[in-house]
Design a protein around this motif. Structure first.
Motif, mmCIF file in Angstrom:
data_model
loop_
_atom_site.group_PDB
_atom_site.id
_atom_site.type_symbol
_atom_site.label_atom_id
_atom_site.label_comp_id
_atom_site.label_asym_id
_atom_site.label_seq_id
_atom_site.Cartn_x
_atom_site.Cartn_y
_atom_site.Cartn_z
ATOM 1 N N VAL A 155 0.863 -1.178 0.000
ATOM 2 C CA VAL A 155 0.000 0.000 0.000
ATOM 3 C C VAL A 155 0.899 1.228 0.000
ATOM 4 C CG1 VAL A 155 -1.908 -1.130 1.196
ATOM 5 C CG2 VAL A 155 -0.226 0.155 2.515
ATOM 6 N N SER A 156 0.328 2.366 -0.295
ATOM 7 C CA SER A 156 1.110 3.598 -0.273
ATOM 8 C C SER A 156 1.317 4.036 1.181
ATOM 9 C CB SER A 156 0.397 4.702 -1.045
ATOM 10 O OG SER A 156 -0.749 5.130 -0.350
ATOM 11 N N SER A 206 -1.690 5.854 2.409
ATOM 12 C CA SER A 206 -2.804 5.016 2.869
ATOM 13 C C SER A 206 -2.576 4.551 4.295
ATOM 14 C CB SER A 206 -2.988 3.803 1.960
ATOM 15 O OG SER A 206 -3.448 4.192 0.695
ATOM 16 N N PRO A 208 -8.939 0.542 6.414
ATOM 17 C CA PRO A 208 -8.469 -0.387 5.380
ATOM 18 C C PRO A 208 -9.515 -1.424 5.002
ATOM 19 C CG PRO A 208 -7.454 -0.888 7.490
ATOM 20 C CD PRO A 208 -8.248 0.367 7.673
ATOM 21 N N TYR A 243 -6.508 -5.978 3.677
ATOM 22 C CA TYR A 243 -5.363 -5.269 4.230
ATOM 23 C C TYR A 243 -5.318 -5.370 5.755
ATOM 24 C CZ TYR A 243 -4.385 -3.397 -0.376
ATOM 25 O OH TYR A 243 -4.083 -3.269 -1.701
#
Length: 65
Positions: free
Chosen positions: A26-27, A30, A41, A45
């Motif tokens: 994920v970034s 995020s 999330p 996730y």
């Protein structure tokens, strides 16, 4: 209301936010939003994050009193 404990757990394990984000694909933005409670999330996730941090999914959030 639920308070995220993700950042507390991550910091207690001495892990950098960018490192954790990369490990679960994920970034960093995020992950930051999840840690700050600005976003929640998706279920997949949650499981990946809990597994990576070696905690139960329920440990990632705490119900506010």
């Amino acid at each position: 209301m639920w308070e995220p404990k993700i950042g507390d757990i991550r910091r207690a394990k001495g892990l950098q936010q960018n490192f954790v984000a990369k490990q679960i694909n994920v970034s960093p933005q995020s992950l930051s939003a999840w840690e700050n409670g600005d976003a929640f999330p998706k279920a997949n996730y949650l499981f990946e994050l809990a597994e990576f941090l070696e905690v139960e999914v329920g440990d990632l959030y705490e119900k506010q009193k």
